[in-house]
Structures are given as C-alpha cells and as structure tokens.
Design a protein around this motif. Structure first.
Motif, PDB file in Angstrom:
ATOM      1  N   ALA A  34       0.762  -1.217   0.132  1.00 43.68           N
ATOM      2  CA  ALA A  34       0.003   0.024  -0.032  1.00 43.68           C
ATOM      3  C   ALA A  34       0.831   1.314  -0.024  1.00 43.68           C
ATOM      4  CB  ALA A  34      -0.965   0.104   1.138  1.00 43.68           C
ATOM      5  N   CYS A  35       2.182   1.156   0.105  1.00 43.63           N
ATOM      6  CA  CYS A  35       2.998   2.479   0.080  1.00 43.63           C
ATOM      7  C   CYS A  35       2.888   3.099  -1.213  1.00 43.63           C
ATOM      8  CB  CYS A  35       4.399   1.875   0.359  1.00 43.63           C
ATOM      9  SG  CYS A  35       5.843   3.052   0.611  1.00 43.63           S
ATOM     10  N   THR A  36       3.062   4.312  -1.149  1.00 45.20           N
ATOM     11  CA  THR A  36       2.807   5.417  -2.131  1.00 45.20           C
ATOM     12  C   THR A  36       4.210   6.034  -2.553  1.00 45.20           C
ATOM     13  OG1 THR A  36       1.765   7.058  -1.150  1.00 45.20           O
ATOM     14  CG2 THR A  36       0.495   5.407  -2.112  1.00 45.20           C
ATOM     15  N   ASN A  37       5.215   5.702  -1.673  1.00 45.27           N
ATOM     16  CA  ASN A  37       6.588   6.126  -1.553  1.00 45.27           C
ATOM     17  C   ASN A  37       6.342   7.786  -1.350  1.00 45.27           C
ATOM     18  OD1 ASN A  37       8.176   3.922  -2.391  1.00 45.27           O
ATOM     19  ND2 ASN A  37       7.309   4.198  -4.318  1.00 45.27           N
ATOM     20  N   CYS A  38       5.492   8.093  -0.537  1.00 50.65           N
ATOM     21  CA  CYS A  38       5.447   9.581  -0.012  1.00 50.65           C
ATOM     22  C   CYS A  38       6.769  10.090   0.849  1.00 50.65           C
ATOM     23  CB  CYS A  38       4.158  10.020   0.586  1.00 50.65           C
ATOM     24  SG  CYS A  38       4.137   9.385   2.424  1.00 50.65           S
ATOM     25  N   LYS A  39       7.232   9.169   1.280  1.00 50.73           N
ATOM     26  CA  LYS A  39       8.579   9.454   2.135  1.00 50.73           C
ATOM     27  C   LYS A  39       8.327   9.905   3.513  1.00 50.73           C
ATOM     28  CE  LYS A  39      11.633   9.102  -1.823  1.00 50.73           C
ATOM     29  NZ  LYS A  39      10.718   9.174  -3.147  1.00 50.73           N
ATOM     30  N   ILE A  40       7.149  10.283   3.949  1.00 53.26           N
ATOM     31  CA  ILE A  40       7.007  10.948   5.244  1.00 53.26           C
ATOM     32  C   ILE A  40       7.528   9.916   6.356  1.00 53.26           C
ATOM     33  CG2 ILE A  40       4.794  10.027   5.974  1.00 53.26           C
ATOM     34  CD1 ILE A  40       4.102  12.935   6.537  1.00 53.26           C
ATOM     35  N   CYS A  41       7.476   8.894   6.379  1.00 60.28           N
ATOM     36  CA  CYS A  41       7.963   7.893   7.259  1.00 60.28           C
ATOM     37  C   CYS A  41       9.606   8.171   7.433  1.00 60.28           C
ATOM     38  CB  CYS A  41       7.787   6.530   6.947  1.00 60.28           C
ATOM     39  SG  CYS A  41       8.581   5.853   5.248  1.00 60.28           S
ATOM     40  N   MET A  42      10.274   8.218   6.139  1.00 56.68           N
ATOM     41  CA  MET A  42      11.723   8.620   6.312  1.00 56.68           C
ATOM     42  C   MET A  42      12.135   9.792   7.227  1.00 56.68           C
ATOM     43  SD  MET A  42      13.178   8.026   2.417  1.00 56.68           S
ATOM     44  CE  MET A  42      14.578   8.716   2.709  1.00 56.68           C
ATOM     45  N   LEU A  43      11.094  11.073   7.120  1.00 50.48           N
ATOM     46  CA  LEU A  43      11.278  12.147   7.848  1.00 50.48           C
ATOM     47  C   LEU A  43      11.350  12.029   9.206  1.00 50.48           C
ATOM     48  CD1 LEU A  43       9.451  14.659   5.280  1.00 50.48           C
ATOM     49  CD2 LEU A  43      11.895  14.162   5.582  1.00 50.48           C
ATOM     50  N   TYR A  44      10.093  11.059   9.676  1.00 53.32           N
ATOM     51  CA  TYR A  44       9.997  10.847  11.093  1.00 53.32           C
ATOM     52  C   TYR A  44      10.555   9.953  11.589  1.00 53.32           C
ATOM     53  CZ  TYR A  44       6.294  14.494  10.858  1.00 53.32           C
ATOM     54  OH  TYR A  44       5.705  15.612  10.755  1.00 53.32           O
ATOM     55  N   CYS A  45      11.459   8.873  11.201  1.00 53.87           N
ATOM     56  CA  CYS A  45      11.994   7.913  11.690  1.00 53.87           C
ATOM     57  C   CYS A  45      13.041   8.180  12.595  1.00 53.87           C
ATOM     58  CB  CYS A  45      12.369   6.972  10.783  1.00 53.87           C
ATOM     59  SG  CYS A  45      13.553   5.413  11.335  1.00 53.87           S
ATOM     60  N   PRO A  46      13.155   8.273  13.800  1.00 53.02           N
ATOM     61  CA  PRO A  46      14.154   8.685  14.800  1.00 53.02           C
ATOM     62  C   PRO A  46      15.832   7.897  14.672  1.00 53.02           C
ATOM     63  CG  PRO A  46      12.626   7.408  16.183  1.00 53.02           C
ATOM     64  CD  PRO A  46      12.179   7.429  14.594  1.00 53.02           C
ATOM     65  N   MET A  47      15.546   6.765  14.026  1.00 53.26           N
ATOM     66  CA  MET A  47      16.897   5.683  13.931  1.00 53.26           C
ATOM     67  C   MET A  47      17.438   6.148  12.525  1.00 53.26           C
ATOM     68  SD  MET A  47      16.947   4.787  16.830  1.00 53.26           S
ATOM     69  CE  MET A  47      18.668   4.033  16.600  1.00 53.26           C
ATOM     70  N   LYS A  48      16.679   6.862  11.632  1.00 54.07           N
ATOM     71  CA  LYS A  48      16.908   6.877  10.011  1.00 54.07           C
ATOM     72  C   LYS A  48      17.141   5.516   9.610  1.00 54.07           C
ATOM     73  CE  LYS A  48      17.148  11.471  10.344  1.00 54.07           C
ATOM     74  NZ  LYS A  48      15.899  12.018  10.414  1.00 54.07           N
ATOM     75  N   ALA A  49      16.183   4.572   9.821  1.00 47.57           N
ATOM     76  CA  ALA A  49      16.197   3.255   9.246  1.00 47.57           C
ATOM     77  C   ALA A  49      15.346   2.889   8.188  1.00 47.57           C
ATOM     78  CB  ALA A  49      15.629   2.345  10.688  1.00 47.57           C
ATOM     79  N   ILE A  50      14.725   3.999   7.372  1.00 49.23           N
ATOM     80  CA  ILE A  50      14.191   3.759   6.398  1.00 49.23           C
ATOM     81  C   ILE A  50      14.749   4.526   5.215  1.00 49.23           C
ATOM     82  CG2 ILE A  50      11.866   4.251   5.156  1.00 49.23           C
ATOM     83  CD1 ILE A  50      10.583   4.268   8.173  1.00 49.23           C
ATOM     84  N   GLU A  51      14.850   3.701   4.233  1.00 50.03           N
ATOM     85  CA  GLU A  51      15.645   4.152   2.921  1.00 50.03           C
ATOM     86  C   GLU A  51      14.693   4.147   1.549  1.00 50.03           C
ATOM     87  OE1 GLU A  51      19.181   2.034   2.895  1.00 50.03           O
ATOM     88  OE2 GLU A  51      20.135   3.158   4.588  1.00 50.03           O
ATOM     89  N   ASP A  52      15.076   5.129   0.651  1.00 50.50           N
ATOM     90  CA  ASP A  52      14.334   4.878  -0.781  1.00 50.50           C
ATOM     91  C   ASP A  52      15.094   3.676  -1.385  1.00 50.50           C
ATOM     92  OD1 ASP A  52      13.014   5.316  -2.900  1.00 50.50           O
ATOM     93  OD2 ASP A  52      13.737   7.444  -3.120  1.00 50.50           O
ATOM     94  N   LYS A  53      14.178   2.724  -1.862  1.00 49.37           N
ATOM     95  CA  LYS A  53      14.901   1.776  -2.486  1.00 49.37           C
ATOM     96  C   LYS A  53      15.578   2.107  -3.908  1.00 49.37           C
ATOM     97  CE  LYS A  53      11.679  -2.173  -1.880  1.00 49.37           C
ATOM     98  NZ  LYS A  53      10.722  -2.919  -2.498  1.00 49.37           N
ATOM     99  N   GLN A  54      15.354   3.199  -4.619  1.00 52.92           N
ATOM    100  CA  GLN A  54      15.948   3.606  -5.736  1.00 52.92           C
ATOM    101  C   GLN A  54      17.562   3.695  -5.631  1.00 52.92           C
ATOM    102  OE1 GLN A  54      14.266   7.229  -6.828  1.00 52.92           O
ATOM    103  NE2 GLN A  54      12.288   5.982  -7.321  1.00 52.92           N
TER     104      GLN A  54
END
Length: 54
Positions: A34-54
């Motif tokens: 269901a992810c639309t790659n809006c990247k808001i999760c990247m901004l809020y992750c305190p561990m910087k554990a979310i990356e863009d697959k590209q």
C-alpha cells in the motif's frame, strides 16, 4: 521504501503513514504494497532506518 537493520521497532513510522502501509511484525516495521513512496516515514524515523529503494 526499505526498512534497514537500524529499525528498533519504535513504531513512529506507523503513526505518520497516511496510507497505513507500515505494519509491525516481529518487533520491526514492515512496509506493505500500500506504500505510495511519499517518504514521510523517512522524515519521522528517529533511527533513520527507512531508505528509498532507488
């Protein structure tokens, strides 16, 4: 989007995801189709554990 090994399972990403595309499984975040790659999760992750697959 991709969850890296830095994820500590805090769940912050699940609270900010507007698409409800992140689930917690085994104490770690899991991004669903269901992810639309809006990247808001990247901004809020305190561990910087979310990356863009590209």
């Amino acid at each position: 989007m991709k969850i890296t090994a830095r994820c500590v399972g805090c769940g912050q990403c699940t609270t900010v995801c507007n698409q409800d595309a992140i689930e917690m499984a085994g104490g770690k975040a899991l991004i669903t189709d269901a992810c639309t790659n809006c990247k808001i999760c990247m901004l809020y992750c305190p561990m910087k554990a979310i990356e863009d697959k590209q």
